[in-house]
Design a protein around this motif. Sequence first.
Motif, short mmCIF file in Angstrom:
data_model
loop_
_atom_site.label_atom_id
_atom_site.label_comp_id
_atom_site.label_asym_id
_atom_site.label_seq_id
_atom_site.Cartn_x
_atom_site.Cartn_y
_atom_site.Cartn_z
N ASP A 143 0.80 -1.23 0.00
CA ASP A 143 0.00 0.00 0.00
C ASP A 143 0.84 1.28 0.00
N THR A 144 2.18 1.17 -0.10
CA THR A 144 2.98 2.40 -0.19
C THR A 144 3.01 2.89 -1.63
N ASP A 145 3.48 4.13 -1.81
CA ASP A 145 3.50 4.63 -3.18
C ASP A 145 4.64 4.00 -3.99
N LEU A 146 4.55 4.20 -5.29
CA LEU A 146 5.45 3.51 -6.21
C LEU A 146 6.92 3.80 -5.93
N VAL A 147 7.24 5.05 -5.62
CA VAL A 147 8.64 5.40 -5.39
C VAL A 147 9.21 4.59 -4.24
N ASP A 148 8.41 4.42 -3.17
CA ASP A 148 8.90 3.65 -2.03
C ASP A 148 8.97 2.15 -2.34
N GLN A 149 8.07 1.68 -3.19
CA GLN A 149 8.18 0.28 -3.62
C GLN A 149 9.47 0.07 -4.42
N VAL A 150 9.77 1.03 -5.27
CA VAL A 150 11.01 0.94 -6.06
C VAL A 150 12.23 0.96 -5.13
N ARG A 151 12.16 1.79 -4.08
CA ARG A 151 13.28 1.82 -3.13
C ARG A 151 13.51 0.44 -2.50
N CYS A 152 12.42 -0.22 -2.14
CA CYS A 152 12.53 -1.54 -1.52
C CYS A 152 13.12 -2.57 -2.48
N ILE A 153 12.64 -2.55 -3.73
CA ILE A 153 13.18 -3.47 -4.72
C ILE A 153 14.66 -3.14 -4.98
N SER A 154 14.97 -1.85 -4.98
CA SER A 154 16.36 -1.44 -5.20
C SER A 154 17.27 -1.92 -4.08
N ALA A 155 16.73 -2.02 -2.88
CA ALA A 155 17.52 -2.54 -1.76
C ALA A 155 17.96 -3.97 -2.06
N LEU A 156 17.03 -4.77 -2.60
CA LEU A 156 17.37 -6.15 -2.95
C LEU A 156 18.37 -6.18 -4.11
N PHE A 157 18.13 -5.34 -5.12
CA PHE A 157 19.05 -5.30 -6.26
C PHE A 157 20.45 -4.86 -5.82
N THR A 158 20.49 -3.94 -4.87
CA THR A 158 21.79 -3.50 -4.36
C THR A 158 22.55 -4.70 -3.81
N MET A 159 21.84 -5.56 -3.10
CA MET A 159 22.50 -6.72 -2.51
C MET A 159 22.93 -7.71 -3.58
N HIS A 160 22.12 -7.87 -4.63
CA HIS A 160 22.50 -8.78 -5.71
C HIS A 160 23.68 -8.21 -6.50
N ALA A 161 23.62 -6.91 -6.76
CA ALA A 161 24.74 -6.27 -7.48
C ALA A 161 26.01 -6.44 -6.66
N GLY A 162 25.84 -6.35 -5.34
CA GLY A 162 26.98 -6.53 -4.45
C GLY A 162 27.66 -7.86 -4.65
N MET A 163 26.86 -8.88 -4.97
CA MET A 163 27.41 -10.21 -5.18
C MET A 163 28.36 -10.23 -6.37
N PHE A 164 27.97 -9.54 -7.44
CA PHE A 164 28.68 -9.68 -8.70
C PHE A 164 29.56 -8.47 -9.02
N VAL A 165 28.94 -7.30 -9.02
CA VAL A 165 29.61 -6.11 -9.50
C VAL A 165 30.73 -5.68 -8.56
N MET A 166 30.47 -5.80 -7.25
CA MET A 166 31.43 -5.31 -6.26
C MET A 166 32.67 -6.19 -6.16
N LYS A 167 32.59 -7.40 -6.70
CA LYS A 167 33.75 -8.31 -6.68
C LYS A 167 35.00 -7.59 -7.16
N ASP A 168 34.83 -6.78 -8.21
CA ASP A 168 36.00 -6.18 -8.85
C ASP A 168 36.51 -4.94 -8.14
N LEU A 169 35.74 -4.44 -7.17
CA LEU A 169 36.22 -3.28 -6.43
C LEU A 169 37.26 -3.69 -5.41
N GLU A 170 38.21 -2.78 -5.18
CA GLU A 170 39.20 -3.03 -4.14
C GLU A 170 38.52 -3.12 -2.77
N GLY A 171 39.14 -3.81 -1.86
CA GLY A 171 38.64 -3.77 -0.49
C GLY A 171 38.36 -5.14 0.10
#
Length: 195
Positions: A143-171
């Motif tokens: 029941d939240t607005d679309l922007v907040d739904q996108v934020r929630c989905i983006s939180a999950l995508f951030t974690m998935h991107a972290g699996m793959f994309v962040m591999k190549d970053l130093e640290g």
Amino acid sequence: MGGTMDGTKQRRRGNTRQRIQDVALELFAEQGYEKTSLREIAERLEVTKAALYYHFKTKEEIIVSLFEDLTKPIEDLIEWGRRQPHSLDTKQEILRRYSQALTDAEPLFRFMQENQATVRELSIGEMFKSRMLGMRDIIIDPDTDLVDQVRCISALFTMHAGMFVMKDLEGDPEEKRKAILEVATDLITQAHKGA
């Protein structure tokens, strides 16, 4: 958290079925899924092919079993999340647990990324999609607005991107994991404020 991880590693080493899974993944990573035979897996494990056969008849069985074992914590998390109130505390806890589950399943996700054709054939892709939809359902307030739904989905995508994309970053991997979790948590916190 450090302690439990090592415990899991020890336990995995002692268990034949899991040793087979681990060695198979290593070989798949080195020479590709198609080129690896059950015999080679048995040789690296220093067991007979019959001993391997007792646990798994095919390479497919090894991968599907790995997928089921390593994504079980995600399934348990979805079940748990469904029973919780849609509070910010719950969502932060979901992301914390998800972060740990993704870290533990990392070799499997690498396999999936590098062997997409195989994954499509083995119906793992479908199982994976249903897990992702389950995660989406427990992190979003419908029941939240679309922007907040996108934020929630983006939180999950951030974690998935972290699996793959962040591999190549130093640290340090653990530092990266914490940074990814922090950004994902910021997103759901922001979404929650909007709600």
